[in-house]
Write a protein that holds these residues in place. Sequence first.
Motif, short mmCIF file in Angstrom:
data_model
loop_
_atom_site.label_atom_id
_atom_site.label_comp_id
_atom_site.label_asym_id
_atom_site.label_seq_id
_atom_site.Cartn_x
_atom_site.Cartn_y
_atom_site.Cartn_z
N GLU A 124 0.86 -1.20 0.00
CA GLU A 124 0.00 0.00 0.00
C GLU A 124 0.88 1.24 0.00
OE1 GLU A 124 -3.52 -0.06 2.57
OE2 GLU A 124 -3.02 -2.14 3.08
N ARG A 127 -0.27 4.80 0.92
CA ARG A 127 -0.76 5.03 2.29
C ARG A 127 0.43 5.42 3.18
NH1 ARG A 127 -5.92 2.24 4.53
NH2 ARG A 127 -6.04 3.44 6.45
N ASP A 180 -8.49 9.35 5.49
CA ASP A 180 -8.91 8.61 4.30
C ASP A 180 -7.91 7.48 4.05
OD1 ASP A 180 -6.67 9.63 3.00
OD2 ASP A 180 -7.76 11.28 2.09
N GLU A 181 -8.01 6.84 2.89
CA GLU A 181 -7.20 5.64 2.65
C GLU A 181 -5.73 5.95 2.35
OE1 GLU A 181 -9.67 6.80 0.78
OE2 GLU A 181 -8.49 7.37 -0.97
#
Length: 395
Positions: A124, A127, A180-181
Amino acid sequence: MTDTTIPQTDSLMASTYARLPVVFERGRGTMLWDTAGRRYIDFLAGIAVCGLGHAHPALQQALAEQAGRLVHVCNLYYTIPQVELAAWLVGHSFADRVFFCNSGAEANEAAIKLARKVFQDRGETDRYRIIAMEQSFHGRTMGSLSATGQDKIKKGFYPLLEGFDFVPFDDIAALRNALDETVCAVMLEPIQGEGGVVCPADDYLQQVRALCDEAGALLILDEIQTGMGRTGRLFAHEHSGITPDIMTLAKALGNGLPIGAMLARETAARAFDAGAHGTTFGGTPLITAGALAVVQTIEKEGIVAQAAETGAYFKTQLEALKERHRAVEAVRGQGLLLGLKLNCEGAPIVDQCLARGFVINCVQGNVLRFAPPLIIGVHEIDALMQCLDEILTEA
Ligand SMILES: *Cc1c(COP(=O)(O)O)cnc(C)c1O
């Protein structure tokens, strides 16, 4: 001697500190002595560092013994004091693993790096953002500075690390909007120390925890100032009933020895695999033997409960002072991390206290901060109250 120490310091050393004109030479318990032999009661403890006070015999003995046995070998090998300290910290907290370093800023660097790596290990890569708080203080290295929410501290050092956003402290709606993501972690102090001894609402940390869980973000608590009994619990987050994923400690952990620690749950901690992070002096036998004596003394002598009780008395006395003086706007803090918000400049009051033999401090220009050794006594508090009462009456 005072007459050469002060001018030599001012000409030889980087001018990074605005020092008060006193040269301290010796300390014992809650007392300090300057080179002229004048005695002071210490209501700052080196900024919430010397929780057990000065020259504690347990620390003195542990350091002397370890210094004669083994000071340093580096982290390519195993040593006993560091694992004993780690075991104590894991046994007294939410955490599964500990990383030792040398300061608060470094503990926060480790926390920031770990939070990013947890998600990058999962692929990710977007992130990586961290939500921190306005008015926060996390240290002076570039990473910890990037997480600090005070422009006056960051000025002159831009550009800082990318990916930090700030929301007002104690504003749960603002945090909800910011999550948020792309956010890997939310990072905050349970009580903002340098920010002015600011306590959030009672349920704030619980709500922060819930928002982090919903968003899948890690919760990093900077307990560098609030930890090790300072607020009347071993860690300040215990008041709220929640636990973080990552916590940073320093200040009082070594009672003045240079040690920081980053504690984490296994789910996060396992992202720090061999070679991912490190520091030469982190967790040396000498420093961890000293810190182990500190934490064992805190436990054995019931220092945390004592801090809660003395802190409650101290706060009541500050409330009484507020009733008597219009210059006092608010009493803040918890345990033995207390603040007095004034409607005037705090620096002259700090100077007058020093002249009368009391060491206190001022943050944000108008908040007097009190963070005495946790062994401070009620008579010493009474003496400070009388001193402040006189100063505020004369003002
Ligand atoms: C003091 C402090 C730091 C920085 O610690 P250093 O040891 O000075 O690097 C970070 N966070 C908080 C909350 C602090 O009070």
